[in-house]
Design a protein around this motif. Sequence first.
Motif, PDB file in Angstrom:
ATOM      1  N   ILE A 340      -2.526   0.011  45.839  1.00  0.00           N
ATOM      2  CA  ILE A 340      -1.426  -0.819  46.132  1.00  0.00           C
ATOM      3  C   ILE A 340      -0.848  -1.617  45.122  1.00  0.00           C
ATOM      4  CG2 ILE A 340      -0.438  -2.732  47.724  1.00  0.00           C
ATOM      5  CD1 ILE A 340      -2.306  -1.982  49.677  1.00  0.00           C
ATOM      6  N   ARG A 341      -1.536  -2.142  44.408  1.00  0.00           N
ATOM      7  CA  ARG A 341      -0.869  -2.672  43.231  1.00  0.00           C
ATOM      8  C   ARG A 341      -0.077  -1.528  42.094  1.00  0.00           C
ATOM      9  NH1 ARG A 341      -2.131  -7.042  39.365  1.00  0.00           N
ATOM     10  NH2 ARG A 341      -3.566  -7.734  40.688  1.00  0.00           N
ATOM     11  N   ARG A 342      -0.708  -0.549  41.843  1.00  0.00           N
ATOM     12  CA  ARG A 342       0.151   0.340  41.188  1.00  0.00           C
ATOM     13  C   ARG A 342       1.251   0.855  41.888  1.00  0.00           C
ATOM     14  NH1 ARG A 342      -3.663   5.099  38.205  1.00  0.00           N
ATOM     15  NH2 ARG A 342      -1.702   5.224  37.366  1.00  0.00           N
ATOM     16  N   ALA A 343       1.339   1.037  43.334  1.00  0.00           N
ATOM     17  CA  ALA A 343       2.304   1.332  43.905  1.00  0.00           C
ATOM     18  C   ALA A 343       3.545   0.229  43.754  1.00  0.00           C
ATOM     19  CB  ALA A 343       1.957   1.556  45.255  1.00  0.00           C
ATOM     20  N   MET A 344       3.230  -0.900  43.986  1.00  0.00           N
ATOM     21  CA  MET A 344       4.101  -1.907  43.667  1.00  0.00           C
ATOM     22  C   MET A 344       4.892  -2.063  42.257  1.00  0.00           C
ATOM     23  SD  MET A 344       2.275  -5.204  45.872  1.00  0.00           S
ATOM     24  CE  MET A 344       1.812  -5.236  47.262  1.00  0.00           C
ATOM     25  N   GLU A 345       4.127  -1.727  41.370  1.00  0.00           N
ATOM     26  CA  GLU A 345       4.538  -1.705  40.123  1.00  0.00           C
ATOM     27  C   GLU A 345       5.606  -0.549  39.859  1.00  0.00           C
ATOM     28  OE1 GLU A 345       4.252  -3.941  37.648  1.00  0.00           O
ATOM     29  OE2 GLU A 345       2.213  -4.761  37.932  1.00  0.00           O
ATOM     30  N   ILE A 346       5.268   0.557  40.602  1.00  0.00           N
ATOM     31  CA  ILE A 346       6.106   1.733  40.505  1.00  0.00           C
ATOM     32  C   ILE A 346       7.474   1.759  41.492  1.00  0.00           C
ATOM     33  CG2 ILE A 346       6.298   4.178  41.512  1.00  0.00           C
ATOM     34  CD1 ILE A 346       3.411   4.660  40.800  1.00  0.00           C
ATOM     35  N   ALA A 347       7.044   0.986  42.523  1.00  0.00           N
ATOM     36  CA  ALA A 347       8.311   0.753  43.675  1.00  0.00           C
ATOM     37  C   ALA A 347       9.363  -0.459  43.097  1.00  0.00           C
ATOM     38  CB  ALA A 347       7.804   0.262  44.872  1.00  0.00           C
ATOM     39  N   LYS A 348       8.937  -1.280  42.182  1.00  0.00           N
ATOM     40  CA  LYS A 348       9.764  -2.212  41.653  1.00  0.00           C
ATOM     41  C   LYS A 348      11.309  -1.490  41.059  1.00  0.00           C
ATOM     42  CE  LYS A 348       7.062  -4.577  38.895  1.00  0.00           C
ATOM     43  NZ  LYS A 348       6.928  -5.609  37.971  1.00  0.00           N
ATOM     44  N   GLY A 349      10.947  -0.356  40.489  1.00  0.00           N
ATOM     45  CA  GLY A 349      12.012   0.271  40.087  1.00  0.00           C
ATOM     46  C   GLY A 349      13.055   1.185  41.023  1.00  0.00           C
ATOM     47  N   TRP A 350      12.654   0.914  42.289  1.00  0.00           N
ATOM     48  CA  TRP A 350      13.544   1.668  43.553  1.00  0.00           C
ATOM     49  C   TRP A 350      14.413   0.801  43.813  1.00  0.00           C
ATOM     50  CZ3 TRP A 350       8.768   2.916  46.982  1.00  0.00           C
ATOM     51  CH2 TRP A 350       8.197   4.100  46.538  1.00  0.00           C
ATOM     52  N   ASP A 351      15.529   1.251  44.736  1.00  0.00           N
ATOM     53  CA  ASP A 351      16.621   0.613  44.939  1.00  0.00           C
ATOM     54  C   ASP A 351      16.164  -0.386  46.036  1.00  0.00           C
ATOM     55  OD1 ASP A 351      19.712   0.724  45.222  1.00  0.00           O
ATOM     56  OD2 ASP A 351      19.134   0.547  47.338  1.00  0.00           O
ATOM     57  N   PRO A 352      16.826  -1.456  46.029  1.00  0.00           N
ATOM     58  CA  PRO A 352      16.125  -2.702  47.027  1.00  0.00           C
ATOM     59  C   PRO A 352      16.235  -2.058  48.617  1.00  0.00           C
ATOM     60  CG  PRO A 352      17.879  -3.762  45.647  1.00  0.00           C
ATOM     61  CD  PRO A 352      17.847  -2.298  45.263  1.00  0.00           C
ATOM     62  N   SER A 353      16.954  -1.095  48.671  1.00  0.00           N
ATOM     63  CA  SER A 353      17.249  -0.583  50.488  1.00  0.00           C
ATOM     64  C   SER A 353      15.928   0.186  50.624  1.00  0.00           C
ATOM     65  CB  SER A 353      18.348   0.278  50.374  1.00  0.00           C
ATOM     66  OG  SER A 353      18.444   1.406  49.599  1.00  0.00           O
ATOM     67  N   ILE A 354      15.083   0.624  49.643  1.00  0.00           N
ATOM     68  CA  ILE A 354      13.914   1.519  49.979  1.00  0.00           C
ATOM     69  C   ILE A 354      12.786   0.537  50.206  1.00  0.00           C
ATOM     70  CG2 ILE A 354      12.176   3.325  49.091  1.00  0.00           C
ATOM     71  CD1 ILE A 354      15.353   3.995  49.450  1.00  0.00           C
ATOM     72  N   ILE A 355      12.172   0.926  51.228  1.00  0.00           N
ATOM     73  CA  ILE A 355      11.057   0.203  51.772  1.00  0.00           C
ATOM     74  C   ILE A 355       9.630   0.902  51.445  1.00  0.00           C
ATOM     75  CG2 ILE A 355       9.763  -0.625  53.768  1.00  0.00           C
ATOM     76  CD1 ILE A 355      12.060  -2.266  53.192  1.00  0.00           C
ATOM     77  N   LEU A 356       8.562   0.027  50.756  1.00  0.00           N
ATOM     78  CA  LEU A 356       7.283   0.737  50.570  1.00  0.00           C
ATOM     79  C   LEU A 356       6.331   0.288  51.584  1.00  0.00           C
ATOM     80  CD1 LEU A 356       5.431   1.796  48.743  1.00  0.00           C
ATOM     81  CD2 LEU A 356       4.902  -0.364  47.650  1.00  0.00           C
ATOM     82  N   ALA A 357       5.779   1.356  52.295  1.00  0.00           N
ATOM     83  CA  ALA A 357       4.774   1.156  53.512  1.00  0.00           C
ATOM     84  C   ALA A 357       3.466   1.343  52.918  1.00  0.00           C
ATOM     85  CB  ALA A 357       5.133   2.184  54.733  1.00  0.00           C
TER      86      ALA A 357
END
Length: 543
Positions: A340-357
């Motif tokens: 989950i930590r790695r996923a959060m680091e990656i998802a920080k580069g996504w548009d704010p409209s994109i949700i990480l589940a």
Amino acid sequence: MNSTMKPRNRSEDARRDMIAGGIVVAAIVMFVGTGGNVMQAVVQTLIGIGGGPDKVLSAALILNVALILFGWRRYEDLNREIRERTEAEQRARYLADTDPLTGFLNRRALIVAGQQLIASAVAEKRNVALFLLDLDHFKTVNDIHGHAAGDRVLQVAAERITAILPPNATKARLGGDEFVAMIPFEPAARDNIDALAAALVSSLEDSVAHDAQHIRIGASLGIALANDASMTMETMIRQADIAMYHCKDEGRNRYCWFEQGMEMAVQVRNQIENGIREGMPRGEFIPFFEPQVDIATGRLVGFEMLMRWDSPEYGMIPPERFIPIAEESGLIGELSLLVIRRAMEIAKGWDPSIILAVNISPQQLKDPWFSQKLTKLLVETGYPASQLEVEITESSLFENLPLVRSIVTSLKNQGVSLSLDDFGTGYSSLSHLRALPFDRIKIDRSFVAAMRGSPDAQAIVVAIVRLGESLAMPITAEGVEDEVTAIELTRLGCAKGQGWFFGRAASADDTARLLADRGLLRAPALPQTPPPAGDEEVLRKTA
């Protein structure tokens, strides 16, 4: 204790007892010799024909009586000392051989008694079955309810085992939550052993009452067979242990006889567990991302994180191969948070409209500190809590709803969204929706996949969608694999969908390319470049 006192010496005591015994024997002989003369003189004096007993003989007689009484007292003391020593030795032997919590034999005593049982049973042309019973999720009982509750569960388990097994069964507690029972039986009566094993597993499914709480336990039971005098206790315990773990892999709450093929499966399981332990610090576990879309418009709205094991030895390993072993070995909490930590680091580069589940293992919901651990990850990675959705499977809510309520309420207060996953497959869906602050319902993929060929499955999907509408909870459908299903879900009013029709789970790089194509990646921050040397002088003058 006074330092001048010396420990009793048994040989010295025995010597004193021999001396005292000799004195008593001599006193009895003297009593027989003098008693007759003295009593004769006393009788003659009473009838008036004598001058009374001799004083010396009378004194000797009294002395003899005193010595005999002394000897009798010493005899009583000696008997009492022997009884006390015997009782102390028996008590010491009991404590050395017995588990104090359950009253069963301990491992050391079991090895000796079990080997004797095998030898005597084989000599009588009988077989011996060894049950190895392990309580499922016992560590969780200690973690959530405390060690007093754990001790109570072990005592109740021992009582239920004793109530079911025959009186001639040899019972032991190996340690922790593992119990062993050995039962001799006629070779033709194997069905009786099956019936006992089934009864044991069934009895341990019942909850245990402790401090106004009902603690649910279960058991997995492995059985090994001895029909030859060459069978050792160590081998029997190992075989039963292998069969017991096979039961856990098959779904727990069952019993299994040991079979030779199981040994290879255990070796594979141990290799996977060791691989998990070694692979975590090496970064072998990585997040993959499955698209979630607005079914009506096809707009990409988020991704569900799925775990993969990129093993340098075996290649890409799917989660169904290692997740159950990580859960069984207690590694799932550390492993999940790592990915989950790695996923959060990656998802920080996504548009704010994109949700990480992210999916949460049922084992993690038994950790009272899980909410704090996830919040710490949000702070350390800088990932916005408002863009995180935690998916909780309904079946994981059954065991300890108050603890789960505390965890999800804490996450909700941090701004995290909550989704009830696999809806319709659990125990009491409506009560969970009322008790917990969920934001979304996910329809289990089994219902969605069966919609086209099963009116019952379609009716369930319709009912869940209508329920979501009445509770103002959007619905996500899992397992959408074709256009027909997507169209039907759109007609029903389902908001979000995921599945092969919308895209398979992909690596971080492939996901980044997908987002880039749709303009949904954050622009990288521009580095702060210093002004040219000449401009720097101008800036100083105008300052």
